[in-house]
Write a protein that holds these residues in place. Sequence first.
Motif, PDB file in Angstrom:
ATOM      1  N   LEU A 311       0.833  -1.204   0.000  1.00  0.00           N
ATOM      2  CA  LEU A 311       0.000   0.000   0.000  1.00  0.00           C
ATOM      3  C   LEU A 311       0.868   1.255   0.000  1.00  0.00           C
ATOM      4  O   LEU A 311       0.595   2.219  -0.725  1.00  0.00           O
ATOM      5  CB  LEU A 311      -0.931  -0.014   1.207  1.00  0.00           C
ATOM      6  CG  LEU A 311      -2.018  -1.094   1.212  1.00  0.00           C
ATOM      7  CD1 LEU A 311      -2.764  -1.100   2.542  1.00  0.00           C
ATOM      8  CD2 LEU A 311      -2.998  -0.884   0.058  1.00  0.00           C
ATOM      9  N   LYS A 312       1.912   1.234   0.801  1.00  0.00           N
ATOM     10  CA  LYS A 312       2.821   2.393   0.870  1.00  0.00           C
ATOM     11  C   LYS A 312       3.538   2.580  -0.461  1.00  0.00           C
ATOM     12  O   LYS A 312       3.708   3.716  -0.942  1.00  0.00           O
ATOM     13  CB  LYS A 312       3.825   2.198   1.999  1.00  0.00           C
ATOM     14  CG  LYS A 312       4.730   3.392   2.226  1.00  0.00           C
ATOM     15  CD  LYS A 312       5.646   3.156   3.426  1.00  0.00           C
ATOM     16  CE  LYS A 312       6.533   4.381   3.681  1.00  0.00           C
ATOM     17  NZ  LYS A 312       7.417   4.178   4.870  1.00  0.00           N
ATOM     18  N   GLU A 339     -10.370  -1.127   5.990  1.00  0.00           N
ATOM     19  CA  GLU A 339      -9.223  -0.761   6.814  1.00  0.00           C
ATOM     20  C   GLU A 339      -7.964  -0.565   5.960  1.00  0.00           C
ATOM     21  O   GLU A 339      -7.132   0.306   6.241  1.00  0.00           O
ATOM     22  CB  GLU A 339      -8.966  -1.807   7.902  1.00  0.00           C
ATOM     23  CG  GLU A 339      -8.704  -3.221   7.410  1.00  0.00           C
ATOM     24  CD  GLU A 339      -9.963  -4.055   7.255  1.00  0.00           C
ATOM     25  OE1 GLU A 339      -9.848  -5.300   7.212  1.00  0.00           O
ATOM     26  OE2 GLU A 339     -11.057  -3.458   7.199  1.00  0.00           O
ATOM     27  N   GLU A 340      -7.822  -1.362   4.891  1.00  0.00           N
ATOM     28  CA  GLU A 340      -6.681  -1.185   3.995  1.00  0.00           C
ATOM     29  C   GLU A 340      -6.815   0.105   3.206  1.00  0.00           C
ATOM     30  O   GLU A 340      -5.826   0.813   2.976  1.00  0.00           O
ATOM     31  CB  GLU A 340      -6.548  -2.375   3.038  1.00  0.00           C
ATOM     32  CG  GLU A 340      -5.968  -3.626   3.664  1.00  0.00           C
ATOM     33  CD  GLU A 340      -5.558  -4.653   2.619  1.00  0.00           C
ATOM     34  OE1 GLU A 340      -5.635  -4.341   1.408  1.00  0.00           O
ATOM     35  OE2 GLU A 340      -5.155  -5.756   3.001  1.00  0.00           O
ATOM     36  N   GLU A 342      -8.326   2.836   4.152  1.00  0.00           N
ATOM     37  CA  GLU A 342      -8.031   3.949   5.057  1.00  0.00           C
ATOM     38  C   GLU A 342      -6.536   4.095   5.273  1.00  0.00           C
ATOM     39  O   GLU A 342      -6.014   5.217   5.337  1.00  0.00           O
ATOM     40  CB  GLU A 342      -8.750   3.734   6.396  1.00  0.00           C
ATOM     41  CG  GLU A 342     -10.265   3.881   6.317  1.00  0.00           C
ATOM     42  CD  GLU A 342     -10.702   5.221   5.763  1.00  0.00           C
ATOM     43  OE1 GLU A 342     -10.119   6.251   6.196  1.00  0.00           O
ATOM     44  OE2 GLU A 342     -11.595   5.255   4.897  1.00  0.00           O
ATOM     45  N   GLU A 343      -5.836   2.974   5.367  1.00  0.00           N
ATOM     46  CA  GLU A 343      -4.383   3.036   5.482  1.00  0.00           C
ATOM     47  C   GLU A 343      -3.777   3.676   4.247  1.00  0.00           C
ATOM     48  O   GLU A 343      -2.877   4.528   4.330  1.00  0.00           O
ATOM     49  CB  GLU A 343      -3.802   1.630   5.681  1.00  0.00           C
ATOM     50  CG  GLU A 343      -2.277   1.607   5.739  1.00  0.00           C
ATOM     51  CD  GLU A 343      -1.685   0.203   5.726  1.00  0.00           C
ATOM     52  OE1 GLU A 343      -0.479   0.066   5.419  1.00  0.00           O
ATOM     53  OE2 GLU A 343      -2.427  -0.764   6.021  1.00  0.00           O
ATOM     54  N   PHE A 344      -4.277   3.272   3.080  1.00  0.00           N
ATOM     55  CA  PHE A 344      -3.786   3.824   1.820  1.00  0.00           C
ATOM     56  C   PHE A 344      -4.025   5.337   1.763  1.00  0.00           C
ATOM     57  O   PHE A 344      -3.137   6.106   1.394  1.00  0.00           O
ATOM     58  CB  PHE A 344      -4.492   3.122   0.654  1.00  0.00           C
ATOM     59  CG  PHE A 344      -4.120   3.633  -0.704  1.00  0.00           C
ATOM     60  CD1 PHE A 344      -2.900   3.307  -1.271  1.00  0.00           C
ATOM     61  CD2 PHE A 344      -4.990   4.440  -1.420  1.00  0.00           C
ATOM     62  CE1 PHE A 344      -2.550   3.763  -2.534  1.00  0.00           C
ATOM     63  CE2 PHE A 344      -4.656   4.901  -2.677  1.00  0.00           C
ATOM     64  CZ  PHE A 344      -3.430   4.570  -3.235  1.00  0.00           C
ATOM     65  N   ASN A 346      -4.194   7.426   4.142  1.00  0.00           N
ATOM     66  CA  ASN A 346      -3.362   8.147   5.102  1.00  0.00           C
ATOM     67  C   ASN A 346      -1.971   8.482   4.575  1.00  0.00           C
ATOM     68  O   ASN A 346      -1.271   9.312   5.163  1.00  0.00           O
ATOM     69  CB  ASN A 346      -3.243   7.343   6.400  1.00  0.00           C
ATOM     70  CG  ASN A 346      -4.527   7.348   7.207  1.00  0.00           C
ATOM     71  OD1 ASN A 346      -5.341   8.273   7.089  1.00  0.00           O
ATOM     72  ND2 ASN A 346      -4.731   6.307   8.008  1.00  0.00           N
ATOM     73  N   TYR A 347      -1.571   7.856   3.492  1.00  0.00           N
ATOM     74  CA  TYR A 347      -0.272   8.173   2.899  1.00  0.00           C
ATOM     75  C   TYR A 347      -0.327   9.462   2.070  1.00  0.00           C
ATOM     76  O   TYR A 347       0.710   9.956   1.619  1.00  0.00           O
ATOM     77  CB  TYR A 347       0.209   7.025   2.018  1.00  0.00           C
ATOM     78  CG  TYR A 347       0.599   5.782   2.801  1.00  0.00           C
ATOM     79  CD1 TYR A 347       1.665   5.807   3.691  1.00  0.00           C
ATOM     80  CD2 TYR A 347      -0.101   4.591   2.647  1.00  0.00           C
ATOM     81  CE1 TYR A 347       2.034   4.682   4.410  1.00  0.00           C
ATOM     82  CE2 TYR A 347       0.247   3.451   3.358  1.00  0.00           C
ATOM     83  CZ  TYR A 347       1.314   3.503   4.243  1.00  0.00           C
ATOM     84  OH  TYR A 347       1.667   2.379   4.964  1.00  0.00           O
TER      85      TYR A 347
END
Length: 433
Positions: A311-312, A339-340, A342-344, A346-347
């Motif tokens: 994802l990062k 949840e994935e 949302e993580e994506f 946030n970058y």
Amino acid sequence: METKEAWHLTLVVFICWLAVFVRADAEDDIAFSAGESDTTKFGQAKSVRYLLYDVNPGEGFNLRRDVYMRVTNLVKELNKEEPWVLVLPPWGRLYHWKSPDLEQIKIPWSTFFDLPSLREHVPVIEFEEYLKLRGEPVIDEVYYLQGFKGGWTKWEEKMNITECNEGTGFVQDEEGNWYSWFFGYEEVYAKKFACLSYMGHATFIKPFLLKNTIGRCVMLPRAEVLLHDHFGNSEYWKARRSMVFAKHLRDIGDEFRRENLDSTDPEDKTELEDWTKMKRNHGDALGGPYVGVHLRRRDYLYAREGNLPSLKGAAKQIKKILKKYNLQKVFVATDAPSEEFEEFKNYFKKSKVYRFVPSKEIKEKYKDGGVAIIDQWIAAHARYFVGSYESTFSFRIQEEREILGFDPDMTFNRLCPDNDSDCEKPSIWKIVY
């Protein structure tokens, strides 16, 4: 069945077949003409026949669209000899359609595609329309396509009625009728069933259908065995261009573009016209001021391990694209859990990242397939598109962008794995008119 309704359906079949007859005649003056020794009179019309097909249950939505193109061009060839209508197999029970709260069977093609556009290429009807026309739930002949047992050592076009290689899902009752899944229609049965070992292009089966079958309706399960006659040529693209998404899905996607992505067709130069007249040059389309991304996750992380980014890593690549083209917004089509995603998101600190989340009403009405089409439609209108490695979902978006007239450099791109920033780009299949 009411007489009026039956008459209406018969008229629909005749009109859509006649439209293709006229178009074929315009394109090829010898189409439908008799040979010098043929004494058949022009007025001696043949009865309309129906071709139905199905695909391996494990195949996904976008591969099924590819199989449709193979079969529809077969039907176009059949119509050069006698009138055939393609019966569209209802959608349902696909592997990636996993919403447990939805009943996803017996879905008509009109839910996803514009039927008048399909009929500009070949005559088509829904399966339920066919059942009403027949007046009974019957399919005359079924030929279950399969590979030759033991494989092959050299390529050659051949076919043969043989024993079935494996379980087919067809069973015969005491009266000799054959039953199977038949798209969830339990009352439907077939009069004849056989396995047909096959190696060849789609139109290689044409003489068999014309000379070795007599049923009014012939079905070909496992139609993915039929290969494209000429992948990527003008006939391929005619079939592909005819597959216009249903207007109700395009409208939902257009509303999302307008409200969230500052994207409209006049400003983006992406107006959709009658596909039979529409001809765009590469670079005619500008696209909306956002990056379109297909970020494949879930099972693909294992099936294509080593070819997808983290994802990062994906976020890092997309931020470079945003900077290069001076864009601030990203639209993501993804199967990632919330949840994935949302993580994506946030970058991205300086850019806005969007995902289409359907309302309960939209999801119930248009199912998982409709939501996937809306995703594809939005992604296809982006200024720049980047997809996932060897994904038919990404490939269908790239085709849509070819039809709209985007620069190939803005279309045929993929997310690279973290350890290979200069990975090989996807194959470029340019539109042919």
